[in-house]
Design a protein around this motif. Structure first.
Motif, PDB file in Angstrom:
ATOM      1  N   ILE A  14       0.829  -1.201   0.000  1.00  0.00           N
ATOM      2  CA  ILE A  14       0.000   0.000   0.000  1.00  0.00           C
ATOM      3  C   ILE A  14       0.862   1.250   0.000  1.00  0.00           C
ATOM      4  O   ILE A  14       1.888   1.307   0.709  1.00  0.00           O
ATOM      5  CB  ILE A  14      -0.936  -0.008   1.221  1.00  0.00           C
ATOM      6  N   VAL A  15       0.423   2.237  -0.773  1.00  0.00           N
ATOM      7  CA  VAL A  15       1.021   3.566  -0.744  1.00  0.00           C
ATOM      8  C   VAL A  15       0.150   4.426   0.179  1.00  0.00           C
ATOM      9  O   VAL A  15      -1.035   4.639  -0.097  1.00  0.00           O
ATOM     10  CB  VAL A  15       1.094   4.197  -2.147  1.00  0.00           C
ATOM     11  N   GLU A  16       0.752   4.901   1.257  1.00  0.00           N
ATOM     12  CA  GLU A  16       0.010   5.702   2.230  1.00  0.00           C
ATOM     13  C   GLU A  16      -0.226   7.092   1.652  1.00  0.00           C
ATOM     14  O   GLU A  16       0.648   7.655   0.986  1.00  0.00           O
ATOM     15  CB  GLU A  16       0.809   5.754   3.534  1.00  0.00           C
ATOM     16  N   ALA A  17      -1.411   7.662   1.885  1.00  0.00           N
ATOM     17  CA  ALA A  17      -1.859   8.866   1.178  1.00  0.00           C
ATOM     18  C   ALA A  17      -1.156  10.144   1.592  1.00  0.00           C
ATOM     19  O   ALA A  17      -1.028  11.072   0.785  1.00  0.00           O
ATOM     20  CB  ALA A  17      -3.369   9.020   1.339  1.00  0.00           C
ATOM     21  N   THR A  18      -0.731  10.254   2.844  1.00  0.00           N
ATOM     22  CA  THR A  18      -0.153  11.528   3.285  1.00  0.00           C
ATOM     23  C   THR A  18       1.369  11.528   3.227  1.00  0.00           C
ATOM     24  O   THR A  18       1.978  12.553   2.931  1.00  0.00           O
ATOM     25  CB  THR A  18      -0.606  11.851   4.718  1.00  0.00           C
ATOM     26  N   THR A  19       1.978  10.391   3.478  1.00  0.00           N
ATOM     27  CA  THR A  19       3.444  10.307   3.487  1.00  0.00           C
ATOM     28  C   THR A  19       4.012   9.725   2.202  1.00  0.00           C
ATOM     29  O   THR A  19       5.201   9.847   1.935  1.00  0.00           O
ATOM     30  CB  THR A  19       3.930   9.431   4.645  1.00  0.00           C
ATOM     31  N   PHE A  20       3.172   9.058   1.426  1.00  0.00           N
ATOM     32  CA  PHE A  20       3.563   8.340   0.205  1.00  0.00           C
ATOM     33  C   PHE A  20       4.549   7.209   0.480  1.00  0.00           C
ATOM     34  O   PHE A  20       5.208   6.722  -0.439  1.00  0.00           O
ATOM     35  CB  PHE A  20       4.125   9.302  -0.848  1.00  0.00           C
ATOM     36  N   ILE A  21       4.636   6.790   1.731  1.00  0.00           N
ATOM     37  CA  ILE A  21       5.451   5.628   2.065  1.00  0.00           C
ATOM     38  C   ILE A  21       4.774   4.379   1.522  1.00  0.00           C
ATOM     39  O   ILE A  21       3.572   4.199   1.668  1.00  0.00           O
ATOM     40  CB  ILE A  21       5.648   5.514   3.585  1.00  0.00           C
ATOM     41  N   GLN A  22       5.577   3.522   0.892  1.00  0.00           N
ATOM     42  CA  GLN A  22       5.071   2.275   0.317  1.00  0.00           C
ATOM     43  C   GLN A  22       5.610   1.111   1.132  1.00  0.00           C
ATOM     44  O   GLN A  22       6.818   0.988   1.322  1.00  0.00           O
ATOM     45  CB  GLN A  22       5.537   2.104  -1.123  1.00  0.00           C
ATOM     46  N   ARG A  23       4.705   0.260   1.592  1.00  0.00           N
ATOM     47  CA  ARG A  23       5.178  -0.907   2.329  1.00  0.00           C
ATOM     48  C   ARG A  23       4.079  -1.955   2.404  1.00  0.00           C
ATOM     49  O   ARG A  23       2.924  -1.688   2.063  1.00  0.00           O
ATOM     50  CB  ARG A  23       5.639  -0.536   3.732  1.00  0.00           C
ATOM     51  N   PHE A  24       4.459  -3.135   2.859  1.00  0.00           N
ATOM     52  CA  PHE A  24       3.499  -4.207   3.056  1.00  0.00           C
ATOM     53  C   PHE A  24       2.791  -4.030   4.400  1.00  0.00           C
ATOM     54  O   PHE A  24       3.406  -3.666   5.398  1.00  0.00           O
ATOM     55  CB  PHE A  24       4.192  -5.572   3.048  1.00  0.00           C
ATOM     56  N   TYR A  25       1.509  -4.323   4.391  1.00  0.00           N
ATOM     57  CA  TYR A  25       0.709  -4.350   5.605  1.00  0.00           C
ATOM     58  C   TYR A  25       0.132  -5.754   5.748  1.00  0.00           C
ATOM     59  O   TYR A  25      -0.104  -6.452   4.751  1.00  0.00           O
ATOM     60  CB  TYR A  25      -0.440  -3.337   5.540  1.00  0.00           C
ATOM     61  N   TRP A  26      -0.147  -6.143   7.002  1.00  0.00           N
ATOM     62  CA  TRP A  26      -0.664  -7.479   7.291  1.00  0.00           C
ATOM     63  C   TRP A  26      -1.971  -7.389   8.072  1.00  0.00           C
ATOM     64  O   TRP A  26      -2.141  -6.501   8.914  1.00  0.00           O
ATOM     65  CB  TRP A  26       0.336  -8.276   8.125  1.00  0.00           C
ATOM     66  N   GLY A  27      -2.857  -8.349   7.793  1.00  0.00           N
ATOM     67  CA  GLY A  27      -4.050  -8.503   8.602  1.00  0.00           C
ATOM     68  C   GLY A  27      -3.725  -9.185   9.918  1.00  0.00           C
ATOM     69  O   GLY A  27      -2.595  -9.622  10.147  1.00  0.00           O
ATOM     70  N   GLN A  28      -4.746  -9.317  10.770  1.00  0.00           N
ATOM     71  CA  GLN A  28      -4.537  -9.840  12.122  1.00  0.00           C
ATOM     72  C   GLN A  28      -4.458 -11.363  12.160  1.00  0.00           C
ATOM     73  O   GLN A  28      -4.041 -11.933  13.168  1.00  0.00           O
ATOM     74  CB  GLN A  28      -5.674  -9.362  13.057  1.00  0.00           C
ATOM     75  N   GLY A  29      -4.853 -12.008  11.077  1.00  0.00           N
ATOM     76  CA  GLY A  29      -4.822 -13.467  11.021  1.00  0.00           C
ATOM     77  C   GLY A  29      -6.184 -14.070  11.324  1.00  0.00           C
ATOM     78  O   GLY A  29      -6.893 -13.603  12.217  1.00  0.00           O
TER      79      GLY A  29
END
Length: 121
Positions: A99-114
Motif C-alpha cells: 500500500i502507498v500511504e496517502a499523506t506520506t507516500f510511504i510504500q510498504r506491506f501491511y498485514w491482517g490480524q490473522g
C-alpha cells in the motif's frame, strides 16, 4: 494509519468450503498487490495466493484448482474462496497488501490480524 481487517475463518469438515475477506482502510493512496499467506504450527509462513491490481493471479501448487483469489478494487478488498478443503490446509491465514500511504507516500506491506482456518478429517 492503514489497517487490514480480516473475516471469514472457522471450522469446516474436509471437502467443505470457506471464504476469507480482507478489507483495507485508512489513509490509502493506492494498493498494488494483495495476497494471502498461511502459517501452520511449526511451519514458516507461506504464500497461498496473490493478485495484482490488474487481476493477474499466482497460486501455491498445493492450492491450485481449489482456491480462488479475487479483489474488489473499489472497496480495497481481497477475497479467498477455499473449496475442497483438506486437513493440511489448517493454518492461520493472513492477508497482505502493498500500500502507498496517502499523506506520506510511504510504500510498504501491511498485514491482517490473522484468521484461524481448521479443517477436520
Amino acid at each position: 494509519q492503514v489497517q487490514l481487517a480480516e473475516s471469514g475463518g472457522g471450522l469446516v469438515q474436509a471437502g467443505g468450503s470457506l471464504r476469507l475477506s480482507c478489507a483495507a482502510s485508512g489513509s490509502i493512496k493506492s494498493i498494488n498487490s494483495m495476497g494471502w499467506y498461511r502459517q501452520a504450527p511449526g511451519n514458516q509462513r507461506e504464500l497461498v495466493a496473490s493478485i495484482t491490481t490488474g487481476g493477474r493471479t499466482n497460486y501455491a501448487e498445493s492450492v491450485k484448482g481449489r482456491f480462488t483469489i479475487s479483489r474488489y478494487n473499489a472497496k480495497n478488498t481481497v477475497y479467498l474462496q477455499m473449496n475442497s478443503l483438506k486437513p493440511e490446509d489448517t493454518a492461520v491465514y493472513y492477508c497482505n497488501a502493498y500500500i502507498v500511504e496517502a499523506t506520506t507516500f510511504i510504500q510498504r506491506f501491511y498485514w491482517g490480524q490473522g484468521s484461524q482456518v481448521t479443517v477436520s478429517s
